[in-house]
Scaffold this motif. Structure first.
Motif, short mmCIF file in Angstrom:
data_model
loop_
_atom_site.label_atom_id
_atom_site.label_comp_id
_atom_site.label_asym_id
_atom_site.label_seq_id
_atom_site.Cartn_x
_atom_site.Cartn_y
_atom_site.Cartn_z
N THR A 150 22.59 -65.50 22.58
CA THR A 150 23.47 -66.55 23.10
C THR A 150 23.46 -67.76 22.18
O THR A 150 24.50 -68.40 21.98
CB THR A 150 23.03 -66.97 24.52
OG1 THR A 150 23.05 -65.82 25.37
CG2 THR A 150 23.94 -68.04 25.08
N ALA A 151 22.30 -68.08 21.61
CA ALA A 151 22.22 -69.21 20.69
C ALA A 151 23.06 -68.96 19.44
O ALA A 151 23.73 -69.87 18.93
CB ALA A 151 20.76 -69.46 20.29
N LYS A 152 23.07 -67.73 18.95
CA LYS A 152 23.88 -67.41 17.77
C LYS A 152 25.37 -67.52 18.07
O LYS A 152 26.14 -68.05 17.26
CB LYS A 152 23.54 -66.00 17.28
CG LYS A 152 22.15 -65.89 16.64
CD LYS A 152 21.89 -64.49 16.13
CE LYS A 152 20.53 -64.42 15.44
NZ LYS A 152 20.23 -63.04 14.95
N THR A 153 25.77 -67.03 19.24
CA THR A 153 27.18 -67.14 19.62
C THR A 153 27.56 -68.61 19.80
O THR A 153 28.63 -69.04 19.37
CB THR A 153 27.45 -66.36 20.92
OG1 THR A 153 27.04 -65.00 20.76
CG2 THR A 153 28.93 -66.40 21.28
N SER A 154 26.69 -69.38 20.44
CA SER A 154 26.96 -70.80 20.67
C SER A 154 27.05 -71.55 19.34
O SER A 154 27.89 -72.45 19.18
CB SER A 154 25.86 -71.42 21.54
OG SER A 154 25.80 -70.79 22.80
N ARG A 155 26.23 -71.17 18.40
CA ARG A 155 26.29 -71.80 17.08
C ARG A 155 27.65 -71.55 16.44
O ARG A 155 28.23 -72.46 15.83
CB ARG A 155 25.18 -71.25 16.19
CG ARG A 155 25.28 -71.73 14.74
CD ARG A 155 24.24 -71.10 13.87
NE ARG A 155 24.54 -71.37 12.46
CZ ARG A 155 23.64 -71.56 11.54
NH1 ARG A 155 22.37 -71.51 11.84
NH2 ARG A 155 23.99 -71.78 10.30
N SER A 156 28.16 -70.33 16.56
CA SER A 156 29.47 -70.01 16.00
C SER A 156 30.56 -70.84 16.66
O SER A 156 31.49 -71.32 15.99
CB SER A 156 29.78 -68.52 16.18
OG SER A 156 28.85 -67.72 15.48
N VAL A 157 30.46 -71.03 17.97
CA VAL A 157 31.44 -71.83 18.69
C VAL A 157 31.40 -73.29 18.23
O VAL A 157 32.43 -73.90 17.93
CB VAL A 157 31.20 -71.73 20.22
CG1 VAL A 157 32.06 -72.75 20.96
CG2 VAL A 157 31.49 -70.33 20.72
N ILE A 158 30.20 -73.87 18.18
CA ILE A 158 30.06 -75.27 17.75
C ILE A 158 30.59 -75.44 16.34
O ILE A 158 31.31 -76.39 16.02
CB ILE A 158 28.58 -75.70 17.83
CG1 ILE A 158 28.09 -75.67 19.28
CG2 ILE A 158 28.40 -77.11 17.25
CD1 ILE A 158 26.58 -75.86 19.42
N SER A 159 30.24 -74.50 15.46
CA SER A 159 30.70 -74.57 14.07
C SER A 159 32.22 -74.51 14.00
O SER A 159 32.85 -75.24 13.22
CB SER A 159 30.10 -73.42 13.26
OG SER A 159 30.52 -73.47 11.92
N GLY A 160 32.84 -73.65 14.81
CA GLY A 160 34.29 -73.54 14.80
C GLY A 160 34.98 -74.82 15.23
O GLY A 160 35.95 -75.27 14.61
N VAL A 161 34.46 -75.45 16.29
CA VAL A 161 35.06 -76.69 16.77
C VAL A 161 34.87 -77.82 15.75
O VAL A 161 35.82 -78.57 15.45
CB VAL A 161 34.44 -77.10 18.13
CG1 VAL A 161 34.99 -78.46 18.58
CG2 VAL A 161 34.72 -76.04 19.18
N LEU A 162 33.68 -77.95 15.18
CA LEU A 162 33.42 -79.02 14.22
C LEU A 162 34.17 -78.80 12.92
O LEU A 162 34.59 -79.77 12.26
CB LEU A 162 31.92 -79.14 13.97
CG LEU A 162 31.06 -79.53 15.18
CD1 LEU A 162 29.62 -79.79 14.77
CD2 LEU A 162 31.64 -80.75 15.90
N GLN A 163 34.37 -77.54 12.52
CA GLN A 163 35.14 -77.28 11.32
C GLN A 163 36.60 -77.69 11.52
O GLN A 163 37.25 -78.21 10.60
CB GLN A 163 35.07 -75.79 10.95
CG GLN A 163 35.72 -75.44 9.62
CD GLN A 163 35.09 -76.18 8.45
OE1 GLN A 163 33.89 -76.47 8.45
NE2 GLN A 163 35.90 -76.52 7.45
#
Length: 475
Positions: A150-163
């Protein structure tokens, strides 16, 4: 030394004055003003008016924000909250799902991470407030609370929004890029396929289990072993894709049940998943036996009871039940006793699973006598059910006798994906290259096939023969 200039797209202190008074001398119009540094580097005065001091200041802030949007090239600014960027990012994700570049499974996974783990802690943070330590702390909290996947998926989500915020000028850089890999969790299990004796035992179990026969699991297993396709792809095959003359089957679609949607037949996970596969004779023979007169070419090869497409989730549940067949009479007695204790406690299977900390499916398997249960787990169950002492002693006594192993317990590790790994391992043992096996499985990268699907024994069995040449040097 001159005053430090304002950053581009920002404004300074707001000053508000009375700009008009009525006949009685009461202020009825206010003027707010500030200095805004435009994106050409020039600082300009920006005014706004309102009937009250608060309204004038609010109107000025709105004008400044509009100025940023109009001249900054994006709809996000450093003053916007993470939730605003998340809405835009999710809308883009839905567009990608609609045009087929992202799967509904990806959408559901990201939606779950965003709603349940990311937004609760980041939604009020403004883009100008993000930093590497902040994001690192949030991801570590999610990892501790919900686990590594879940942490890996959440990291991808955060990265997508910040990018997205970076692309629209609200941030200078994406802090997620500075964070190291998420480590921890259980080590990956070594890929495992079914050995010959396990395959024989599996098919014997399917042939002797009434529920497995009703669920058509024997033929589904044959097809999955003969092709190496995923379960969703198996259920998505229709008869016009089967060519009996060339012994080939065309794989183009899969069956999925997206969140909050019904059953759907969609394109395969990737372009690599679209493939034409040659089938072994025993797989073709099984299909010929199923192709009875009157079958339409648009019908699914493995339909549900009503003749439509089968639900992959229901089929997986059937496989779970098949790998844990109804055990001895003692296990069935134990299952009935546990069900009575749960009902006496007025708990549903779902409520019991939550209190015990296990999957709801396991409670069902226990009550149907389909799984081996240790005495300690039984006692924990009875504690949750608040079972009276006398009844408790009876159940524990039965549990001690029912915990004896049976032959079927050795098959408890099998999932529908195990057949796919079995196919990969058989092909590897036959000397096929990783590229050939990846093409069979529908993988774009052979490295994934090697690491996660091929159950290797000795990595280089020919090495021992080569090393025999130096035997004389040891004398």
């Amino acid at each position: 030394m001159g005053r430090k200039p304002l950053p581009l797209g920002t404004w300074g202190a707001i000053r508000t004055y009375v700009s008009h008074r009525d006949k009685k001398g009461k202020a009825d119009r206010y003027r707010s003003v500030t200095y805004f540094r435009d994106f050409d580097g020039i600082t300009r005065q920006v005014p706004a008016y309102g009937a009250t001091r608060t309204e004038a200041e609010s109107n000025l802030k709105d004008r400044c924000r509009e100025r940023v949007r109009a001249r900054g090239g994006g709809s996000l600014t450093a003053m916007d909250r993470f939730s605003a960027g998340a809405d835009l990012w999710y809308a883009e994700l839905l567009e990608k799902v609609a045009d087929g570049t992202r799967s509904t499974g990806t959408r559901d996974a990201y939606d779950n991470a965003l709603r349940n783990h990311v937004l609760p802690v980041l939604k009020e943070i403004r883009f100008g407030e993000f930093s590497v330590p902040l994001v690192d702390k949030v991801i570590k909290q999610i990892k501790k609370k919900a686990g590594v996947p879940t942490a890996k998926t959440s990291r991808s989500v955060i990265s997508g929004v910040l990018q997205l915020a970076v692309l629209q000028g609200a941030m200078e850089a994406n802090p997620v890029r500075e964070i190291g890999r998420i480590e921890g969790g259980q080590a990956k299990r070594h890929p495992r396929g079914l050995e010959a004796d396990e395959r024989q035992m599996w098919f014997h179990m399917l042939n002797t289990d009434a529920k497995a026969i009703e669920a058509d699991l024997f033929d589904i297993t044959v097809f999955m072993l003969g092709t190496g396709v995923r379960i969703g792809e198996t259920l998505g095959v229709i008869w016009e894709q089967v060519n009996f003359f060339t012994s080939e089957v065309e794989i183009t679609h899969q069956i999925v049940r997206p969140k909050r949607e019904g059953l759907r037949r969609t394109k395969t996970k990737s372009r690599a998943g679209e493939r034409v596969l040659k089938m072994p004779s025993w797989c073709v023979a099984m299909l010929r036996a199923r192709f009875v007169q009157g079958v339409r070419l648009t019908d699914p090869v493995f339909p549900d009871s009503a003749g439509g497409f089968r639900d992959p989730s229901n089929t997986r549940r059937s496989f779970r039940e098949a790998r844990s067949p109804i055990g001895s009479e003692l296990r069935r007695d134990l299952g009935r006793a546990l069900k009575e204790c749960r009902q006496a406690a007025r708990l549903t299977q779902k409520q019991a699973a939550v209190l015990i900390g296990c999957a709801q499916n396991r409670v069902s398997l226990m009550e149907n006598g389909r799984v081996r249960i240790g005495v300690e787990e039984i006692e924990r169950l009875l504690d949750v059910y608040s079972t009276p002492t006398g009844r408790r002693a009876e159940v524990v006594e039965v549990a001690g006798a029912a915990s004896a192993p049976v032959a079927a317990d050795a098959m408890a590790w099998i999932t529908s994906h195990a057949f796919r790994k079995t196919t990969a391992t058989v092909l590897d043992d036959a000397g096929q290259s990783a590229r050939q096996i990846a093409d069979q499985l529908g993988h774009a990268r052979p490295s994934l096939t090697q690491d996660a699907y091929i159950g290797r024994k000795a990595k280089n069995p020919a090495a021992a023969d080569a090393l025999e040449a130096i035997a004389d040097d040891l004398k």
